[in-house]
Design a protein around this motif. Structure first.
Motif, PDB file in Angstrom:
ATOM      1  N   GLU A  53       0.848  -1.188   0.000  1.00  0.00           N
ATOM      2  CA  GLU A  53       0.000   0.000   0.000  1.00  0.00           C
ATOM      3  C   GLU A  53       0.880   1.233   0.000  1.00  0.00           C
ATOM      4  N   LYS A  54       0.431   2.271  -0.660  1.00  0.00           N
ATOM      5  CA  LYS A  54       1.182   3.521  -0.685  1.00  0.00           C
ATOM      6  C   LYS A  54       1.185   4.128   0.707  1.00  0.00           C
ATOM      7  N   TYR A  56       2.426   7.293   1.358  1.00  0.00           N
ATOM      8  CA  TYR A  56       2.645   8.725   1.288  1.00  0.00           C
ATOM      9  C   TYR A  56       1.329   9.450   1.019  1.00  0.00           C
ATOM     10  N   THR A  58      -0.809  12.469  -0.924  1.00  0.00           N
ATOM     11  CA  THR A  58      -0.806  13.254  -2.144  1.00  0.00           C
ATOM     12  C   THR A  58      -1.433  14.611  -1.849  1.00  0.00           C
TER      13      THR A  58
END
Length: 94
Positions: A53-54, A56, A58
């Motif tokens: 899973e990301k 970070y 956005t």
């Protein structure tokens, strides 16, 4: 180097777990290095499905521009931008 989707990474891990193919054979067949596949396997074993899973956040282009211009503004404008940043962080749950 090719980027792989989370699904492709999971398929590769499943392929490794369910077959007699080596990491090297699998890596070669998908066009990457052994170390890449090995890292995916280790990450999956340690973190499970959340491994890919990301992690970070956005931010919008406008938000980034506001932050970049923060240092060149008057104290009043800096305060206004600070409040904007704080409200954005609270809203986004960061």
């Amino acid at each position: 180097m090719t980027k792989f989707t989370n699904d492709q990474k999971l398929e590769t891990i499943t392929r490794y777990q369910n077959s007699s193919e080596s990491i090297g054979e699998i890596a070669k067949s998908i066009g990457t290095y052994c170390s890449v596949v090995s890292n995916w396997i280790k990450q999956f074993e340690y973190h499970g499905l959340s491994a890919f899973e990301k992690s970070y956040t956005t931010y919008t282009t406008q938000f980034k521009m506001d932050v970049r211009t923060l240092s060149g503004n008057s104290k009043e404008e800096q305060l206004q931008l600070n409040l904007s940043i704080i409200s954005h962080i609270l809203f986004m749950g960061v």
